[in-house]
Write an enzyme that holds these catalytic residues in place. Structure first.
Site, PDB file in Angstrom:
ATOM      1  N   HIS A 298       2.888 -32.919   7.903  1.00  0.00           N
ATOM      2  CA  HIS A 298       2.229 -31.492   7.823  1.00  0.00           C
ATOM      3  C   HIS A 298       1.238 -31.336   6.625  1.00  0.00           C
ATOM      4  CE1 HIS A 298       5.584 -30.297  10.149  1.00  0.00           C
ATOM      5  NE2 HIS A 298       6.676 -30.576   9.537  1.00  0.00           N
TER       6      HIS A 298
ATOM      7  N   HIS B 195       6.376 -25.909   7.314  1.00  0.00           N
ATOM      8  CA  HIS B 195       5.202 -26.812   7.952  1.00  0.00           C
ATOM      9  C   HIS B 195       3.772 -26.471   7.351  1.00  0.00           C
ATOM     10  CE1 HIS B 195       7.408 -27.779  11.812  1.00  0.00           C
ATOM     11  NE2 HIS B 195       8.136 -28.049  10.877  1.00  0.00           N
TER      12      HIS B 195
ATOM     13  N   ASP C  54       0.747  -1.197   0.105  1.00  0.00           N
ATOM     14  CA  ASP C  54       0.055   0.051  -0.047  1.00  0.00           C
ATOM     15  C   ASP C  54       1.015   1.283   0.078  1.00  0.00           C
ATOM     16  OD1 ASP C  54       0.678   0.333   2.664  1.00  0.00           O
ATOM     17  OD2 ASP C  54      -1.133   0.111   3.479  1.00  0.00           O
TER      18      ASP C  54
ATOM     19  N   THR D 150       1.816  -2.568   8.858  1.00  0.00           N
ATOM     20  CA  THR D 150       2.142  -3.827   9.549  1.00  0.00           C
ATOM     21  C   THR D 150       2.169  -5.171   9.285  1.00  0.00           C
ATOM     22  OG1 THR D 150      -0.240  -4.054   9.988  1.00  0.00           O
ATOM     23  CG2 THR D 150       0.884  -2.496  11.594  1.00  0.00           C
TER      24      THR D 150
ATOM     25  N   CYS E  19       2.392  -3.842   3.970  1.00  0.00           N
ATOM     26  CA  CYS E  19       1.783  -2.758   4.257  1.00  0.00           C
ATOM     27  C   CYS E  19       2.487  -1.968   5.509  1.00  0.00           C
ATOM     28  CB  CYS E  19       0.245  -2.888   4.488  1.00  0.00           C
ATOM     29  SG  CYS E  19      -0.168  -3.908   5.934  1.00  0.00           S
TER      30      CYS E  19
END
Ligand code: RB5
Length: 161
Positions: A133, A98, A8, A67, A65
Protein backbone atom coordinates in the site's frame (compact mmCIF):
# COMPACT_ATOMS: atom_id res chain seq x y z
CA UNK A 1 -3.19 8.23 21.06
CA UNK A 2 -3.53 12.00 21.01
CA UNK A 3 -6.38 13.26 18.84
CA UNK A 4 -7.89 16.58 17.76
CA UNK A 5 -11.59 16.99 17.01
CA UNK A 6 -13.57 19.73 15.28
CA UNK A 7 -17.03 20.18 13.80
CA UNK A 8 -19.51 22.81 12.63
CA UNK A 9 -22.68 24.10 14.32
CA UNK A 10 -24.69 21.10 13.09
CA UNK A 11 -22.59 18.55 14.96
CA UNK A 12 -21.97 19.95 18.45
CA UNK A 13 -24.01 17.32 20.32
CA UNK A 14 -22.46 14.40 18.44
CA UNK A 15 -18.98 15.88 18.94
CA UNK A 16 -19.57 15.90 22.71
CA UNK A 17 -20.62 12.24 22.69
CA UNK A 18 -17.62 11.27 20.58
CA UNK A 19 -15.20 13.12 22.87
CA UNK A 20 -16.55 11.21 25.88
CA UNK A 21 -16.38 7.93 23.97
CA UNK A 22 -12.81 8.45 22.74
CA UNK A 23 -11.72 9.34 26.29
CA UNK A 24 -13.44 6.22 27.64
CA UNK A 25 -11.22 4.20 25.29
CA UNK A 26 -8.14 5.68 26.96
CA UNK A 27 -7.15 8.24 24.31
CA UNK A 28 -6.54 11.95 24.73
CA UNK A 29 -8.73 14.18 22.57
CA UNK A 30 -8.63 17.96 22.27
CA UNK A 31 -11.63 19.94 21.07
CA UNK A 32 -10.52 22.61 18.56
CA UNK A 33 -14.01 24.06 18.35
CA UNK A 34 -16.50 25.49 17.81
CA UNK A 35 -17.69 25.91 21.39
CA UNK A 36 -21.10 27.54 20.81
CA UNK A 37 -24.00 26.64 18.53
CA UNK A 38 -23.71 29.90 16.59
CA UNK A 39 -23.75 29.23 12.82
CA UNK A 40 -20.24 28.78 11.48
CA UNK A 41 -18.46 27.42 8.38
CA UNK A 42 -17.12 23.87 8.21
CA UNK A 43 -13.92 24.83 6.26
CA UNK A 44 -12.67 26.76 9.33
CA UNK A 45 -12.64 23.70 11.57
CA UNK A 46 -11.69 21.31 8.78
CA UNK A 47 -8.55 23.35 8.18
CA UNK A 48 -7.85 23.89 11.89
CA UNK A 49 -7.83 20.19 12.75
CA UNK A 50 -6.06 19.23 9.51
CA UNK A 51 -3.24 21.73 10.05
CA UNK A 52 -2.72 20.54 13.62
CA UNK A 53 -2.54 16.91 12.46
CA UNK A 54 -0.28 17.76 9.51
CA UNK A 55 2.03 19.67 11.91
CA UNK A 56 2.15 16.54 14.10
CA UNK A 57 0.61 18.27 17.12
CA UNK A 58 -1.80 15.30 17.20
CA UNK A 59 -1.58 11.72 15.96
CA UNK A 60 -4.92 11.86 14.15
CA UNK A 61 -8.09 13.94 13.87
CA UNK A 62 -11.87 13.55 13.82
CA UNK A 63 -14.21 15.95 11.99
CA UNK A 64 -17.99 16.13 11.98
CA UNK A 65 -20.38 18.32 9.99
CA UNK A 66 -23.88 17.68 8.62
CA UNK A 67 -22.77 15.10 6.06
CA UNK A 68 -19.04 14.84 6.84
CA UNK A 69 -18.45 15.75 3.21
CA UNK A 70 -17.65 19.47 3.33
CA UNK A 71 -15.41 19.21 6.34
CA UNK A 72 -13.45 16.27 4.87
CA UNK A 73 -12.99 18.12 1.57
CA UNK A 74 -11.62 21.08 3.54
CA UNK A 75 -9.23 18.85 5.48
CA UNK A 76 -7.98 17.19 2.30
CA UNK A 77 -6.82 20.59 0.99
CA UNK A 78 -4.10 20.58 3.65
CA UNK A 79 -0.84 18.97 2.58
CA UNK A 80 -0.18 15.63 4.27
CA UNK A 81 -3.82 14.99 5.12
CA UNK A 82 -5.68 11.87 4.05
CA UNK A 83 -9.19 12.49 5.37
CA UNK A 84 -11.92 9.91 4.85
CA UNK A 85 -15.66 10.44 5.16
CA UNK A 86 -17.30 7.23 6.42
CA UNK A 87 -20.85 6.14 7.21
CA UNK A 88 -19.93 2.54 8.07
CA UNK A 89 -17.05 0.83 9.92
CA UNK A 90 -15.64 -1.29 7.05
CA UNK A 91 -14.43 1.71 5.03
CA UNK A 92 -13.13 3.37 8.19
CA UNK A 93 -11.02 0.32 9.05
CA UNK A 94 -9.74 -0.18 5.49
CA UNK A 95 -8.94 3.53 5.19
CA UNK A 96 -6.42 2.99 7.99
CA UNK A 97 -5.05 -0.34 6.76
CA UNK A 98 -4.68 0.61 3.09
CA UNK A 99 -4.73 4.42 2.86
CA UNK A 100 -3.14 5.43 6.17
CA UNK A 101 -5.99 7.88 6.74
CA UNK A 102 -5.11 10.43 9.37
CA UNK A 103 -8.50 12.13 9.68
CA UNK A 104 -11.91 10.47 10.05
CA UNK A 105 -15.01 12.47 9.13
CA UNK A 106 -18.71 11.64 9.34
CA UNK A 107 -22.07 13.36 9.22
CA UNK A 108 -24.24 14.16 12.22
CA UNK A 109 -27.25 14.28 9.87
CA UNK A 110 -26.34 10.94 8.31
CA UNK A 111 -25.50 8.54 11.14
CA UNK A 112 -26.57 8.18 14.77
CA UNK A 113 -24.24 8.25 17.78
CA UNK A 114 -23.96 4.47 18.23
CA UNK A 115 -22.95 3.86 14.62
CA UNK A 116 -20.56 6.82 14.85
CA UNK A 117 -18.90 5.22 17.89
CA UNK A 118 -18.56 1.88 16.08
CA UNK A 119 -16.93 3.66 13.14
CA UNK A 120 -14.59 5.59 15.45
CA UNK A 121 -13.57 2.39 17.30
CA UNK A 122 -12.72 0.49 14.10
CA UNK A 123 -10.75 3.47 12.81
CA UNK A 124 -8.84 4.01 16.06
CA UNK A 125 -7.93 0.33 16.40
CA UNK A 126 -6.83 -0.30 12.83
CA UNK A 127 -3.16 0.01 11.90
CA UNK A 128 -1.71 1.02 8.56
CA UNK A 129 -0.36 -2.11 6.86
CA UNK A 130 2.29 -0.42 4.70
CA UNK A 131 3.91 -2.90 2.28
CA UNK A 132 2.15 -2.97 -1.09
CA UNK A 133 0.00 0.00 0.00
CA UNK A 134 2.94 2.33 0.54
CA UNK A 135 3.53 2.84 -3.17
CA UNK A 136 -0.03 4.10 -3.60
CA UNK A 137 0.09 6.33 -0.54
CA UNK A 138 3.36 7.75 -1.95
CA UNK A 139 1.46 8.44 -5.19
CA UNK A 140 -1.06 10.51 -3.25
CA UNK A 141 1.81 12.62 -1.95
CA UNK A 142 3.09 12.96 -5.52
CA UNK A 143 -0.26 14.35 -6.67
CA UNK A 144 -0.05 16.79 -3.78
CA UNK A 145 3.46 17.92 -4.72
CA UNK A 146 2.53 20.80 -7.03
CA UNK A 147 2.67 20.01 -10.72
CA UNK A 148 3.71 16.38 -10.42
CA UNK A 149 2.12 14.35 -13.18
CA UNK A 150 1.45 10.77 -12.10
CA UNK A 151 2.28 9.26 -15.50
CA UNK A 152 5.72 10.89 -15.39
CA UNK A 153 6.17 9.84 -11.77
CA UNK A 154 5.26 6.21 -12.55
CA UNK A 155 7.96 5.96 -15.24
CA UNK A 156 10.54 6.21 -12.44
CA UNK A 157 8.83 3.87 -10.01
CA UNK A 158 9.11 0.10 -10.17
CA UNK A 159 5.67 -1.41 -10.73
CA UNK A 160 5.49 -4.34 -8.33
CA UNK A 161 1.88 -4.66 -7.34
C1 RB5 B 1 -24.30 23.08 7.09
O1 RB5 B 1 -25.61 23.47 6.82
C2 RB5 B 1 -23.90 21.91 6.21
O2 RB5 B 1 -23.76 22.34 4.90
C3 RB5 B 1 -22.62 21.27 6.70
O3 RB5 B 1 -22.81 20.83 8.00
C4 RB5 B 1 -22.11 20.07 5.93
O4 RB5 B 1 -23.11 19.12 5.75
C5 RB5 B 1 -21.38 20.35 4.68
O5 RB5 B 1 -20.83 19.46 4.02
Amino acid sequence: MRLAIGCDHVALDLKKEIIEYVESLGHEIEDLGPFTDERTDYPIYGQKVAKAVANKEYDRGILICGTGVGISIAANKVKGIRAVCCSEPYSAKLSRQHNDSNILAFGARVIGPELAKMIVKEWLDAEYEGGRHQRRVDMLAEIEAEGQDLEAYLKDVKINC
